[in-house]
Enzyme design. Structure first.
Site: not given
Ligand code: SER
Length: 308
Positions: A10, A36, A50, A140
């Site tokens: 990344g 990347d 990847d 996430y």
């Molecule tokens: N910057 C991130 C987000 O807003 C938080 O770690 O998803």
């Protein structure tokens, strides 16, 4: 001469772009392999990768005799909700592969960026402690909390040197963040300069922890360069620069650009922001390896506007 060779996934992202430069300044241009998904214009070795391709990752580790891996590739909180399977694959499964490869290839150190996204509605919102109840509200957050726990497991089970930081919202001017909930704190500067107006997707009094890019770089290098004896956890260290609301940031920008206006049109990101913390207690990072931020909100604002 150090035999350190760092591979970064990344590398074209908001943090990757600046971290690659900082690491090359420290270790030498050819010692930092930027990777990347998409081709990248970078001054030094680059490989298209990847991160879900285990075989290719393994080949690159052998080819370059990699000794450290930074897994920066990720989908952030808002875009993650639109593609939960891909988020899990890139943020966690690819990282899980990296941990296993690190052990089998004798990698010295692994860096894993975690986030305030691991906090949830059961987490204390004021001065959030290092250890608390964490029930993240996004895939996430789930992927990053799981990654932290696997890092700690690998440290204890395989003695792997895994280090991690819970970044708050990151503010910078070189590359814009994409798909996050804290992106407004960057977008507002670009909008201020371009149009003199910003429409915030968060309510005016939503308080969130932030950090300015030079402090991100200092924190990351500070953690990774610390003596291993100083590192008491492979879970992410709580980390913060300052906290702000969209209204406070607008008022700070108005000190430089008095004509700038703002209005508010909250969207789906509001509920994500509401599940995160207002302020963070990062005393463990300060105690263990001497973390000390340099920028507060007004210093950051002045520097952003100067550089944009
Ligand atoms: N910057 C991130 C987000 O807003 C938080 O770690 O998803």
């Amino acid at each position: 001469m150090s035999n350190t060779v760092i591979l970064i996934t990344g590398a074209g992202g908001q943090i990757g772009t600046e971290l690659v430069d900082a690491l090359r300044a420290e270790y030498g241009r050819d010692k930092v392999i930027a990777t990347d998904l998409l081709p990248l214009d970078t001054d030094g070795p680059f490989e298209q990768l990847d991160v879900t391709n285990l075989e290719r990752l393994s080949d690159l580790i052998q080819q370059y005799k990699v000794t450290q891996i930074y897994h920066l590739a990720a989908l952030l909180s808002s875009s993650g909700e639109k593609n939960i399977n891909l988020t899990w694959k890139i943020n966690f499964q690819a990282y899980h592969n990296i941990l296993a490869l690190a052990v089998s290839s004798g990698i010295d150190k692994v860096f894993f960026p975690s986030t305030i996204g691991i906090y949830g509605t059961t987490t204390p919102k004021i001065e959030t402690p290092q250890n608390a109840s964490f029930v993240p509200s996004t895939v996430y957050g789930i992927s990053k909390l799981t990654g932290e726990m696997w890092g700690e497991y690998y440290r204890k089970r395989f003695d792997l040197d895994v280090r991690s930081l819970r970044y708050p919202g990151v503010i910078s001017y070189k590359v814009l963040p994409e798909g996050g909930t804290t992106d407004f704190a960057v977008e507002i500067f670009f909008a201020a300069k371009k149009k003199g107006h910003y429409t915030s997707y968060l309510k005016q009094d939503t308080r969130l922890p932030m950090i300015y890019m030079p402090d991100v770089i200092n924190a990351t290098l500070g953690l990774m360069n610390a003596d291993r004896k100083q590192i008491s956890t492979s879970m992410g260290y709580n980390l913060t620069g300052f906290s702000l609301t969209p209204r406070e940031l607008h008022e700070e920008i108005q000190k430089h650009l008095p004509e700038m206006t703002i209005d508010y049109a909250p969207d789906a990101r509001q509920s994500i922001a509401d599940s995160w913390s207002d302020t963070i207690d990062d005393s463990l990072a300060r105690k263990d390896w001497g973390w000390q931020p340099q920028y507060n909100m007004s210093q950051m604002t002045a520097d952003m506007l100067k550089n944009l």
